[in-house]
Design a protein around this motif. Structure first.
Motif, PDB file in Angstrom:
ATOM      1  N   ILE A  96       0.852  -1.180   0.000  1.00 12.36           N
ATOM      2  CA  ILE A  96       0.000   0.000   0.000  1.00 12.36           C
ATOM      3  C   ILE A  96       0.886   1.228   0.000  1.00 12.36           C
ATOM      4  N   ARG A  97       0.623   2.082  -0.942  1.00 10.38           N
ATOM      5  CA  ARG A  97       1.447   3.284  -1.019  1.00 10.38           C
ATOM      6  C   ARG A  97       0.587   4.487  -1.311  1.00 10.38           C
ATOM      7  N   VAL A  98       1.161   5.636  -1.071  1.00 10.62           N
ATOM      8  CA  VAL A  98       0.409   6.864  -1.182  1.00 10.62           C
ATOM      9  C   VAL A  98       1.233   7.873  -1.977  1.00 10.62           C
ATOM     10  N   MET A 101      -5.221   9.937   6.778  1.00  8.57           N
ATOM     11  CA  MET A 101      -6.000   8.713   6.562  1.00  8.57           C
ATOM     12  C   MET A 101      -5.342   7.831   5.519  1.00  8.57           C
ATOM     13  N   TYR A 102      -4.689   8.463   4.548  1.00  6.48           N
ATOM     14  CA  TYR A 102      -4.097   7.702   3.454  1.00  6.48           C
ATOM     15  C   TYR A 102      -2.651   7.310   3.733  1.00  6.48           C
ATOM     16  N   TYR A 103      -1.881   8.167   4.402  1.00  8.96           N
ATOM     17  CA  TYR A 103      -0.474   7.787   4.602  1.00  8.96           C
ATOM     18  C   TYR A 103      -0.256   6.921   5.832  1.00  8.96           C
ATOM     19  N   ARG A 104      -1.183   6.917   6.798  1.00 11.97           N
ATOM     20  CA  ARG A 104      -0.949   6.153   8.027  1.00 11.97           C
ATOM     21  C   ARG A 104      -0.758   4.664   7.779  1.00 11.97           C
ATOM     22  N   GLY A 105      -1.553   4.088   6.914  1.00  8.05           N
ATOM     23  CA  GLY A 105      -1.436   2.653   6.679  1.00  8.05           C
ATOM     24  C   GLY A 105      -0.497   2.287   5.542  1.00  8.05           C
ATOM     25  N   ALA A 106       0.191   3.267   5.003  1.00  8.24           N
ATOM     26  CA  ALA A 106       0.983   3.006   3.798  1.00  8.24           C
ATOM     27  C   ALA A 106       2.381   2.493   4.128  1.00  8.24           C
ATOM     28  N   ALA A 107       2.834   1.516   3.354  1.00  6.75           N
ATOM     29  CA  ALA A 107       4.188   0.994   3.499  1.00  6.75           C
ATOM     30  C   ALA A 107       5.185   1.915   2.816  1.00  6.75           C
ATOM     31  N   GLN A 139       8.585  16.439   5.860  1.00  8.62           N
ATOM     32  CA  GLN A 139       8.603  16.761   7.306  1.00  8.62           C
ATOM     33  C   GLN A 139       7.392  16.154   8.008  1.00  8.62           C
ATOM     34  N   GLU A 140       6.228  16.271   7.383  1.00 11.18           N
ATOM     35  CA  GLU A 140       5.012  15.741   8.009  1.00 11.18           C
ATOM     36  C   GLU A 140       5.098  14.218   8.152  1.00 11.18           C
ATOM     37  N   LEU A 141       5.590  13.558   7.113  1.00  9.05           N
ATOM     38  CA  LEU A 141       5.706  12.089   7.183  1.00  9.05           C
ATOM     39  C   LEU A 141       6.747  11.669   8.216  1.00  9.05           C
ATOM     40  N   GLN A 142       7.840  12.439   8.311  1.00  4.34           N
ATOM     41  CA  GLN A 142       8.872  12.100   9.298  1.00  4.34           C
ATOM     42  C   GLN A 142       8.313  12.246  10.713  1.00  4.34           C
ATOM     43  N   ALA A 143       7.436  13.239  10.909  1.00  7.52           N
ATOM     44  CA  ALA A 143       6.883  13.503  12.241  1.00  7.52           C
ATOM     45  C   ALA A 143       5.705  12.581  12.573  1.00  7.52           C
ATOM     46  N   ASN A 187       8.720   3.142   9.577  1.00  8.14           N
ATOM     47  CA  ASN A 187       9.379   2.234   8.621  1.00  8.14           C
ATOM     48  C   ASN A 187       8.994   2.530   7.175  1.00  8.14           C
ATOM     49  N   MET A 188       8.227   3.586   6.970  1.00  2.67           N
ATOM     50  CA  MET A 188       7.760   3.900   5.624  1.00  2.67           C
ATOM     51  C   MET A 188       8.935   4.193   4.679  1.00  2.67           C
ATOM     52  N   VAL A 189       8.879   3.618   3.507  1.00  2.00           N
ATOM     53  CA  VAL A 189       9.890   3.900   2.490  1.00  2.00           C
ATOM     54  C   VAL A 189       9.400   5.105   1.682  1.00  2.00           C
ATOM     55  N   MET A 190      10.266   6.107   1.549  1.00  2.00           N
ATOM     56  CA  MET A 190       9.844   7.333   0.870  1.00  2.00           C
ATOM     57  C   MET A 190      10.669   7.572  -0.394  1.00  2.00           C
ATOM     58  N   ALA A 191       9.966   7.942  -1.441  1.00  2.00           N
ATOM     59  CA  ALA A 191      10.632   8.314  -2.688  1.00  2.00           C
ATOM     60  C   ALA A 191      10.257   9.748  -3.031  1.00  2.00           C
ATOM     61  N   LEU A 192      11.202  10.466  -3.609  1.00  2.25           N
ATOM     62  CA  LEU A 192      10.963  11.822  -4.087  1.00  2.25           C
ATOM     63  C   LEU A 192      10.999  11.763  -5.607  1.00  2.25           C
ATOM     64  N   ALA A 193       9.894  12.190  -6.253  1.00  2.16           N
ATOM     65  CA  ALA A 193       9.828  12.160  -7.716  1.00  2.16           C
ATOM     66  C   ALA A 193       9.745  13.588  -8.248  1.00  2.16           C
TER      67      ALA A 193
END
Ligand code: GTP
Ligand code: MG
Length: 170
Positions: free
Chosen positions: A8-10, A74-80, A102-106, A111-117
């Motif tokens: 699940i990703r956002v 609601m969408y990022y909380r459950g995202a891998a 910043q919001e995701l880091q806080a 353990n979320m994997v983050m990509a910057l596009a």
């Protein structure tokens, strides 16, 4: 033997950065010149065979308009995984992308994997954000960085599949 892995990703990012266009390219192989602005969020799924596994991508494409900001958790909380999208021709969209990081880091799953596009990489002559600046920012913040184009399809599959390699093995 078929293993089904659910990812699940956002997608997060400024209005018009190209989130919906990236997911439309990935899921349907299409590009729409006049893509409508997303209302609330849209859900997509795509199943891809990887070696002897079947990976099902479930994707929440969020709305970039500020009035929908409060829905984002609601969408990022459950995202891998999360893909944070900006438009390389728009400095404000890069600043907005950093705010999402910043919001995701806080508040996000640690353990979320983050990509910057950096999207719209086909519009090179209108570039406002250099690849070097974005790459440096991504490295400093533990993100994976790629420039993409939903229009030409450049790096679109790559940004979706590269994250899978970075997720902890299930
Ligand atoms: P919101 O839903 O409002 O948050 O926007 P979004 O991030 O989903 O952007 P969307 O995909 O709707 O794209 C906005 C506009 O940019 C559309 O007119 C797209 O056709 C255009 N666009 C998206 N990706 C690209 C790209 O890679 N290159 C070019 N040239 N245009 C793009
Ligand atoms: Mg959209």
């Amino acid at each position: 033997f078929v293993m089904v892995v659910l990812l699940i990703r956002v997608l997060l990012g400024d209005v018009g950065a190209g989130k919906s266009s990236l997911v439309l390219r990935f899921v349907k192989g299409q590009f729409i010149e006049f893509q409508e602005s997303t209302i609330g969020a849209a859900f997509f799924s795509q199943t891809v065979a990887v070696n002897d596994a079947t990976v099902k991508f479930e994707i929440w494409d969020t709305a970039g308009q500020e009035r929908y900001h409060s829905l984002a958790p609601m969408y990022y909380r459950g995202a891998a995984a999360a893909i944070i999208v900006y438009d390389i021709t728009n400095q404000a969209s890069f600043d907005r992308a950093k705010k999402w990081v910043q919001e995701l880091q806080a508040q996000g799953n640690p353990n979320m994997v983050m990509a910057l596009a950096g999207n719209k990489a086909d519009l090179l002559e209108a570039r406002k954000v250099s690849a070097e600046e974005a790459e440096t920012y991504a490295q400093e913040n533990g993100l994976f960085f790629m420039e993409t184009s939903a229009k030409t399809a450049s790096n679109v599959n790559d940004v979706f599949s590269e994250i899978a390699k970075r997720l902890p093995r299930l």
